[in-house]
Design an enzyme around this catalytic site. Sequence first.
Site, mmCIF file in Angstrom:
data_model
loop_
_atom_site.group_PDB
_atom_site.id
_atom_site.type_symbol
_atom_site.label_atom_id
_atom_site.label_comp_id
_atom_site.label_asym_id
_atom_site.label_seq_id
_atom_site.Cartn_x
_atom_site.Cartn_y
_atom_site.Cartn_z
ATOM 1 N N PHE A 138 0.810 -1.216 0.000
ATOM 2 C CA PHE A 138 0.000 0.000 0.000
ATOM 3 C C PHE A 138 0.847 1.271 0.000
ATOM 4 O O PHE A 138 0.332 2.382 0.080
ATOM 5 C CB PHE A 138 -0.979 -0.014 1.185
ATOM 6 N N ASN A 145 8.649 -3.173 2.184
ATOM 7 C CA ASN A 145 9.536 -2.357 1.359
ATOM 8 C C ASN A 145 8.959 -0.969 1.107
ATOM 9 O O ASN A 145 8.700 -0.556 -0.021
ATOM 10 C CB ASN A 145 9.885 -3.063 0.044
ATOM 11 N N ASP A 185 -0.135 -9.517 -4.534
ATOM 12 C CA ASP A 185 1.082 -8.728 -4.705
ATOM 13 C C ASP A 185 0.718 -7.373 -5.311
ATOM 14 O O ASP A 185 1.389 -6.871 -6.229
ATOM 15 C CB ASP A 185 2.105 -9.465 -5.571
#
Length: 440
Positions: free
Chosen positions: A63, A94, A305
Amino acid sequence: MSTLFTTATLADGRVRDVLVEGETIARVADAGTLDPADAAVDEVVDCDGKHLLPGAIDAHVHFREPGFTHKEDWHTGSRSAAAGGVTTVVDQPNTDPPTVTGEAVDGKVALAAESLVDFGVNGGVTGDWDPDSLFEHPIFALGEVFLADSTGDMGIEADLFADAVARAAAEDTVVTVHAEDAALFDRAALERADDGTGRDADADAWSAYRTAEAEAAAVERALAVGADSDAAIHIAHTSTPEGVDAASDAGATCEVTPHHLLLSREDLDNLGTFGRMNPPLRSEQRREAVLERVADGAVDIVATDHAPHTRAEKDASVRDAPSGVPGVETMLPLLLQEVREGRLTLERVRDLVAANPADVFGVDGKGRVAEGADADLVLVDLDATREIRGDDLHSKCGWTPFEGRQGVFPELTLVRGSIAYDARGDGERFGDAVGRNVRA
């Protein structure tokens, strides 16, 4: 607040009345046996001819907050999730800063107060991670642990990976692995694709570069390291039948994304660099083999993903375009279309996106339409399909690799009994930001 769903068809074909009281499912009874007057309900929803499913758990989203909110944020991402029937999301580490310390976990959880859906926050691994503080905080799982660089440059070396897996095993925490072996990438493939203008003559070059062999080898290595520490390994976004088989044979779990399930290298002429992701799209033969494994039970989970980037970022050379595609809003609609076309059963879809993620990651009260469970519910009409258009979706990025395909979208999504998304009647409306950390 109480809601009675009458004559609702569940995923297994049973027709039931389902009573929601507050945040939980209070009763699941034979159709016609729950009287609204007796139950003193606030709303009655007639579900005749429609299906009531458990809310989907998307165990793999990006997000982008903090650090990259021009691509997505918790508000826009969770709106997209709710409109697609996803009631719990798991965000990956990440971001900027990466979620590799307890302080970073707290910061991300605070930002997630804007979420319309429940959530988990994964802890990540880098050279300067702080496992002591990380495991003192309510992380969902360890990972996505990157064995090769992807968005965020979080690829790690073998020794650090082994140490991280051993620590996760000691903490009884699942390790989610991005499995690609960079040593087996075909770097010459990118050189061959360069047409000398800064653009690419061959959008397929990314698939040729990040080879299927690189994934299979990394899956085997991750499983071996996991076995050494007796760790629970979950292989993220498995794109090859070889990877699925290796995980299944080792007793590990794996997930497949909708884009690896429904798209192949044959679609890259149309998608161009908008189809660049890690792992990349595979051959049509491998895609079909992965779909067979999804249907027959070898794959545990479908997760998206969801990795949005702006159109301007993606409209670049195959070397320069960032990897990733959006998908949180289209996962369940696309899988329901697969049900309509006879390639998957509705029970299998329920398990892939709801029951199995809850089981694999130990999320109590989620993933089932059952008495005492959280009232995370999605109402769908399998006869009501619509064309997928990026302009109609709610992700901030505003595009989709599934443009023009058919999907079955929810008309109502509840998160713990509260309306998160409602498309009944004219228009649509969203609920309030009621999302909670499922590990808190």
